[in-house]
Design a protein around this motif. Structure first.
Motif, short mmCIF file in Angstrom:
data_model
loop_
_atom_site.label_atom_id
_atom_site.label_comp_id
_atom_site.label_asym_id
_atom_site.label_seq_id
_atom_site.Cartn_x
_atom_site.Cartn_y
_atom_site.Cartn_z
N HIS A 111 -19.32 57.95 -33.33
CA HIS A 111 -18.18 58.59 -32.68
C HIS A 111 -18.59 59.72 -31.73
CE1 HIS A 111 -15.35 56.39 -35.20
NE2 HIS A 111 -16.23 56.58 -36.17
N ASN A 112 -19.66 60.40 -32.07
CA ASN A 112 -20.18 61.49 -31.25
C ASN A 112 -21.70 61.51 -31.37
OD1 ASN A 112 -17.93 63.25 -30.10
ND2 ASN A 112 -17.27 63.04 -32.24
N PRO A 113 -22.38 62.03 -30.34
CA PRO A 113 -23.84 62.08 -30.41
C PRO A 113 -24.32 63.09 -31.45
CG PRO A 113 -23.07 63.18 -28.42
CD PRO A 113 -21.87 62.57 -29.07
N VAL A 114 -25.54 62.86 -31.93
CA VAL A 114 -26.21 63.81 -32.83
C VAL A 114 -27.43 64.33 -32.09
CG1 VAL A 114 -27.42 64.08 -35.03
CG2 VAL A 114 -25.34 62.67 -34.91
N TYR A 115 -27.62 65.65 -32.14
CA TYR A 115 -28.72 66.32 -31.46
C TYR A 115 -29.67 66.94 -32.48
CZ TYR A 115 -25.43 66.07 -27.54
OH TYR A 115 -24.56 65.64 -26.59
N HIS A 116 -30.90 67.21 -32.02
CA HIS A 116 -31.83 67.94 -32.87
C HIS A 116 -31.17 69.26 -33.26
CE1 HIS A 116 -35.09 65.88 -30.23
NE2 HIS A 116 -34.66 65.07 -31.17
N GLY A 117 -31.26 69.61 -34.55
CA GLY A 117 -30.67 70.85 -35.03
C GLY A 117 -29.27 70.69 -35.60
N ASP A 118 -28.63 69.54 -35.39
CA ASP A 118 -27.32 69.31 -36.01
C ASP A 118 -27.49 69.14 -37.52
OD1 ASP A 118 -25.92 69.43 -33.63
OD2 ASP A 118 -25.55 67.27 -33.49
N THR A 119 -26.52 69.63 -38.26
CA THR A 119 -26.51 69.44 -39.72
C THR A 119 -25.44 68.41 -40.04
OG1 THR A 119 -27.28 71.68 -40.10
CG2 THR A 119 -26.22 70.56 -41.96
N ILE A 120 -25.84 67.39 -40.79
CA ILE A 120 -24.96 66.28 -41.10
C ILE A 120 -24.45 66.40 -42.53
CG2 ILE A 120 -24.80 63.75 -41.27
CD1 ILE A 120 -25.21 64.89 -38.38
N TYR A 121 -23.16 66.13 -42.71
CA TYR A 121 -22.50 66.08 -44.01
C TYR A 121 -21.86 64.70 -44.13
CZ TYR A 121 -22.97 71.13 -43.58
OH TYR A 121 -23.47 72.40 -43.42
N ALA A 122 -21.76 64.19 -45.36
CA ALA A 122 -21.20 62.84 -45.51
C ALA A 122 -20.22 62.78 -46.67
CB ALA A 122 -22.33 61.82 -45.72
N GLU A 123 -19.26 61.88 -46.55
CA GLU A 123 -18.31 61.61 -47.63
C GLU A 123 -18.00 60.12 -47.64
OE1 GLU A 123 -14.83 63.97 -46.71
OE2 GLU A 123 -14.16 62.58 -45.15
N SER A 124 -17.61 59.62 -48.81
CA SER A 124 -17.24 58.21 -48.96
C SER A 124 -15.87 58.10 -49.59
CB SER A 124 -18.25 57.47 -49.85
OG SER A 124 -19.50 57.38 -49.21
N GLU A 125 -15.06 57.18 -49.07
CA GLU A 125 -13.75 56.89 -49.63
C GLU A 125 -13.77 55.47 -50.19
OE1 GLU A 125 -9.08 56.43 -48.25
OE2 GLU A 125 -10.49 57.50 -46.95
N VAL A 126 -13.27 55.30 -51.41
CA VAL A 126 -13.21 53.98 -52.03
C VAL A 126 -12.03 53.22 -51.42
CG1 VAL A 126 -13.01 52.68 -54.18
CG2 VAL A 126 -14.21 54.89 -54.16
N LEU A 127 -12.34 52.07 -50.77
CA LEU A 127 -11.31 51.26 -50.12
C LEU A 127 -10.80 50.15 -51.04
CD1 LEU A 127 -12.95 50.82 -46.59
CD2 LEU A 127 -11.26 52.54 -47.32
N SER A 128 -11.69 49.56 -51.81
CA SER A 128 -11.30 48.48 -52.71
C SER A 128 -12.38 48.28 -53.76
CB SER A 128 -11.06 47.17 -51.95
OG SER A 128 -12.28 46.66 -51.44
N LYS A 129 -12.02 47.56 -54.82
CA LYS A 129 -13.00 47.15 -55.82
C LYS A 129 -12.50 45.87 -56.46
CE LYS A 129 -12.70 49.27 -60.02
NZ LYS A 129 -12.78 50.33 -61.02
N ARG A 130 -13.45 45.04 -56.88
CA ARG A 130 -13.06 43.78 -57.52
C ARG A 130 -14.17 43.29 -58.44
NH1 ARG A 130 -15.39 39.30 -54.67
NH2 ARG A 130 -16.18 39.95 -52.66
N GLU A 131 -13.74 42.63 -59.48
CA GLU A 131 -14.68 42.03 -60.42
C GLU A 131 -15.09 40.66 -59.90
OE1 GLU A 131 -14.22 42.59 -64.54
OE2 GLU A 131 -12.67 44.12 -64.28
N LEU A 132 -16.19 40.15 -60.43
CA LEU A 132 -16.71 38.85 -60.02
C LEU A 132 -16.63 37.88 -61.19
CD1 LEU A 132 -19.93 40.09 -58.22
CD2 LEU A 132 -17.87 39.20 -57.14
N GLU A 133 -16.18 36.68 -60.92
CA GLU A 133 -16.17 35.65 -61.96
C GLU A 133 -17.59 35.19 -62.27
OE1 GLU A 133 -13.47 32.41 -61.31
OE2 GLU A 133 -11.89 33.76 -60.59
N SER A 134 -18.44 35.17 -61.26
CA SER A 134 -19.79 34.64 -61.43
C SER A 134 -20.78 35.62 -62.06
CB SER A 134 -20.34 34.19 -60.07
OG SER A 134 -20.42 35.30 -59.19
N ARG A 135 -20.42 36.90 -62.09
CA ARG A 135 -21.33 37.92 -62.64
C ARG A 135 -20.49 38.94 -63.40
NH1 ARG A 135 -23.94 37.57 -57.18
NH2 ARG A 135 -26.02 36.74 -57.54
#
Length: 191
Positions: A111-135
Motif C-alpha cells: 500500500h505504501n513504500p518502506v524506506y530504510h529506518g522505517d519501523t514495521i508493526y504487524a497485526e492479524s485478523e482471523v477471517l475464517s476457520k474450518r475443520e478438515l474431514e481428511s485430517r
C-alpha cells in the motif's frame, strides 16, 4: 560466635518449570479476533541490501542510490519481499507457531513504500476457520495480515492460510514447549 539466621533471600524456594507462550492451537482462534503482534522492527539498510543480493532482485530501486534518487521516491525502497517476510515472521508467534503447513499467501498488496529506518508493526485478523474431514489433527485458519509503519500508514496486507494443529494432538507442556526435543534442558525430575 553469633548464631547465623537464615536470610530470606537465601532460603530454599520451590522450583517449578513454568510454561511460556506455546502459541495458539486451532481451537484458540475465533473469527473476528485481531492479534497485535509484539515488537516493532526497524528496517535497516543492511536488511534491504542482503535481501536484494540473496534473492538476486536486480531492480536498481533497492541497491542503486544514484538511480533511486532520480525517481519519484528520491531514495532507495526496501525490497517488497523483505517486507512480506518480516510481517509474516512477526505474525508467527500468534498465528502459526503450531502450524503444520502454510497453504497459501493471497491478495498481497503493497500500500505504501518502506524506506530504510522505517519501523514495521504487524497485526492479524482471523477471517475464517474450518475443520478438515481428511485430517482430524489440524484445522485451517485464514487470516488477514496487515503491516504498518511508525506513522500508522498501512504498508502491506495479505491473506495467509496456515493449517494449525489441534491442542489434543500437540500435548504441550512446560518441560517440552513447541520446538524443543524431549528431555532437553531442565526436566521436572531435576527439581
Amino acid at each position: 560466635m553469633a548464631e547465623e539466621t537464615p536470610d530470606s533471600d537465601s532460603e530454599e524456594t520451590d522450583k517449578n518449570i513454568v510454561a511460556g507462550w506455546h502459541g495458539r492451537y486451532y481451537e484458540d482462534f475465533s473469527v473476528g479476533d485481531v492479534y497485535k503482534h509484539p515488537f516493532g522492527r526497524t528496517v535497516t539498510e543492511t536488511d534491504n541490501v542482503w535481501m536484494t543480493n540473496v534473492t538476486m532482485n536486480l531492480n536498481p530501486m533497492h541497491f542503486n542510490e544514484a538511480y533511486a534518487a532520480q525517481t519519484e521516491f528520491g531514495e532507495r525502497l526496501v525490497d517488497g519481499t523483505f517486507v512480506i517476510a518480516l510481517a509474516v515472521g512477526m505474525s508467527v508467534i500468534d498465528v502459526s507457531v503450531n502450524a503444520t503447513a502454510n497453504l497459501g499467501y493471497d491478495d498481497i498488496r503493497h500500500h505504501n513504500p518502506v524506506y530504510h529506518g522505517d519501523t514495521i508493526y504487524a497485526e492479524s485478523e482471523v477471517l475464517s476457520k474450518r475443520e478438515l474431514e481428511s485430517r482430524d489433527h489440524v484445522g485451517i485458519v485464514e487470516t488477514e495480515l496487515r503491516a504498518y509503519n511508525q506513522d500508522g500508514d498501512l504498508v502491506l496486507s495479505l491473506e495467509r492460510t496456515p493449517m494449525v494443529l489441534k491442542r489434543e494432538h500437540a500435548d504441550p507442556s512446560a518441560a517440552q514447549p513447541p520446538g524443543w526435543l524431549e528431555g532437553i534442558g531442565t526436566q521436572p525430575e531435576d527439581l
